[in-house]
Design an enzyme around this catalytic site. Structure first.
Site, PDB file in Angstrom:
ATOM      1  N   TYR A 430       0.819  -1.217   0.000  1.00 16.41           N
ATOM      2  CA  TYR A 430       0.000   0.000   0.000  1.00 16.41           C
ATOM      3  C   TYR A 430       0.850   1.264   0.000  1.00 16.41           C
ATOM      4  CZ  TYR A 430       0.171  -0.258   5.232  1.00 16.41           C
ATOM      5  OH  TYR A 430       0.531  -0.344   6.561  1.00 16.41           O
ATOM      6  N   GLU A 431       0.165   2.388  -0.233  1.00 20.61           N
ATOM      7  CA  GLU A 431       0.790   3.702  -0.434  1.00 20.61           C
ATOM      8  C   GLU A 431       1.788   3.688  -1.593  1.00 20.61           C
ATOM      9  OE1 GLU A 431      -0.554   6.059   0.872  1.00 20.61           O
ATOM     10  OE2 GLU A 431      -1.653   5.050   2.464  1.00 20.61           O
ATOM     11  N   GLY A 432       1.474   2.924  -2.622  1.00 19.99           N
ATOM     12  CA  GLY A 432       2.367   2.773  -3.768  1.00 19.99           C
ATOM     13  C   GLY A 432       3.266   1.584  -3.546  1.00 19.99           C
TER      14      GLY A 432
END
Length: 575
Positions: A430-432
């Site tokens: 997550y978050e890239g």
């Protein structure tokens, strides 16, 4: 994880290694925040984490969240702990005083969230986006929206989400289909569905502020046509907005955090920032979140290390080499010491890098010197994706190594380390994803200026002159960067093939610098505790961590050589 076990180490890194108080006191907003005040804040934070949050770790994993007709019930104790958390003022540590915050340096908030993630990652997901949402609303929302929502988010009384991902789009935000239709009263009606929304629905707070990426009717295609909208769960008149949680995901880990599928059915919202510039506003959230995800990695690895170290200190097995007794503590066996010291090297060095980055965030915002602000912004832009990727990768693989210390006992639930391994895995996604972080670093940050920004960062790393070995690694990285920039002109795919190796090489150079700072500080004042405490991980860094740099460089050079030999096919002459 017990936060108080780390307090002396963290104080040493902040005070002696990074000299943080003098650095933040040079900035006007923190001139009155001395080391004693910071120490008191961290001491109280450690007490709160250990007493209120850590005891809920196993409960959250075993009970999980319960979905009931659109509503989500969090595990027993989660709501009470969250109410105590925000009412004690912990979410507002670094918020501006005029917004109801406490105006403290960002690094103190960073330490708090590192501890929270290590103590109970599932619970910590709830307030994890608060600071980013606060910054987004503060800098991009209208005065009317700020009057209604900013203080509630700054204090943590209301939680927030970041609604980006859609089922068909994944990481490709240009494919987002959710729509926002303007209304005569200045609001919009939002329609569409989002997936993987952490905390999209829960019972921790009375309201949830959703920040949603969507398209206006006349928006161009692709990411340049995205706008950002604030869509609350409960409207100002007290009525429930048309925001529906369709289900929560059943996941490998993070059972205490509801990962929601959200549907917006003509939901009322308001534009945040300018039309078609939603990504710029959203990235305020994402960049803050990525540093915090890196800190999650440190906290999770520390939690795994604490369990492995405690087990190794009491478990007796076989005779260690050179021992006289028939059985030894397993912490005396070289194989176990190697695991524990290697992970310690990553934790300590990672802390220096993350805390230095948090200090640079404040310099970039508050320094009166334009040159200082520019250098701080360069550091944060280049180092944040490295921290997010390298520290979360190490959290998962390092926690798995720590599980190995416990053998079969680590694989069962009794010691709780298997939960840490499961919970840590998602931080690489997550978050890239970490692959996207590597591409962001190399393609978007380094190669756009031919590597000059990175070269400047390496040349201006603070502290004493590097050792000959460290200097050689920095020169090798500069040479690789320059050659990559040339070779990419022949093979445009090259940077995408090697981005992961490049990021890892950068991470190792920075980790080496961080440990140089630790060594320099130790020569000035020996920290309290076991004298082997800092020597053993420093040796592990040199013997078992930094040699990876040569491997990554060899892989990069091999692929670059192939690119330089590449001859694009000549098109046939149609005439």
């Amino acid at each position: 994880m017990q936060a108080r076990q780390t307090l002396a180490d963290i104080q040493h890194l902040l005070i002696q290694v990074l000299q943080a108080p003098s650095r933040w006191q040079a900035l006007a907003p923190f001139a009155d925040t001395d080391g004693d005040l910071a120490a008191q804040v961290l001491d109280e934070a450690a007490k709160f984490v250990d007493s209120a949050i850590a005891p809920l770790q196993r409960t959250g994993d075993e009970q999980g969240c319960r979905f009931d007709a659109g509503r989500v019930h969090t595990p027993a104790g989660f709501r009470d702990a969250y109410q105590a958390f925000w009412q004690a003022g912990w979410p507002s540590l670094s918020g501006a005083p005029e917004d109801g915050g406490q105006g403290l340096p960002s690094v103190l908030e960073g330490v708090l969230f590192e501890w929270l993630a290590g103590a109970n990652h599932g619970w910590t997901m709830a307030p994890g986006l608060l600071h980013g949402a606060y910054e987004c609303i503060k800098h991009h929302a209208s005065d009317e929206l700020k009057a209604q929502y900013l203080e509630k988010v700054a204090s943590g009384e209301w939680l927030a989400t970041m609604c980006l991902t859609e089922a068909h789009a994944g990481s490709d935000l240009g494919l987002v289909r959710t729509r926002g239709v303007p209304q005569a009263d200045g609001s919009v009606r939002v329609n569409g569905s989002k997936i993987f929304i952490s905390g999209g629905e829960h019972d921790l707070t009375d309201n949830i502020v959703h920040l949603v990426l969507a398209r206006l009717p006349d928006a161009p295609a692709g990411p340049k046509g995205l706008s950002l909208f604030l869509v609350p769960k409960v409207l100002t008149d007290g009525n429930r907005n048309a925001v529906v949680c369709e289900r929560i995901e059943e996941k490998m880990g993070l059972h205490g955090s509801p990962t929601c599928v959200m549907r917006f059915d003509d939901a009322t919202g308001w534009l945040v920032g300018e039309p078609n510039k939603g990504l710029a506003a959203m990235f305020v959230m994402m960049n803050a979140a990525r540093l915090h995800v890196g800190l999650q990695g440190i906290g999770l690895l520390e939690a795994a290390w604490q369990k492995a170290s405690a087990y190794a200190a009491e478990r007796r097995q076989m005779r260690a080499p050179g021992a006289t007794e028939p059985v030894s503590l397993i912490q005396d066996h070289p194989a176990i010491r190697r695991i524990l010291h290697t992970q310690r090297a990553w934790i300590d060095g990672g802390r220096v890098l993350a805390y230095h980055t948090a200090l640079q965030l404040d310099v970039a915002k508050h320094s009166a010197d334009a040159g200082e602000r520019a250098a701080a912004q360069r550091w944060c832009a280049l180092v944040t994706p490295v921290l997010k990727a390298a520290l979360t990768d190490q959290a998962f693989h390092g926690a798995s190594a720590c599980l190995q210390v416990l053998g079969g006992h680590g694989y069962v639930r009794e010691w709780g380390i298997e939960q840490i391994v499961r919970d840590a895995r998602v931080a690489m996604i997550y978050e890239g994803t970490n692959e996207i972080q590597a591409i962001d670093l190399l393609v978007r940050k380094v190669l756009t200026d031919g590597g000059q920004g990175l070269n400047t960062l390496l040349a201006t790393l603070p502290g004493q002159a590097p050792t000959p070995a460290a200097s050689a690694r920095r020169h090798a990285l500069v040479e690789i960067t320059q050659t990559l920039a040339i070779a990419a002109q022949s093979d445009p795919e090259l940077p995408y093939w090697v981005a992961d190796d490049y990021l890892r090489a950068v991470a190792l150079v920075l980790l080496d610098w961080a440990w140089g700072q630790i060594r320099t500080a130790r020569h000035g004042s020996e920290p309290p505790g076991d004298p082997d405490r800092w020597t053993a991980p420093a040796q592990a860094l040199a013997q078992w961590v930094l040699p990876e740099f040569d491997m990554r460089v060899a892989m990069l050079r091999q692929r670059i050589a192939q690119a330089l030999e590449f001859k694009p096919p000549v098109a046939a002459n149609a005439g």
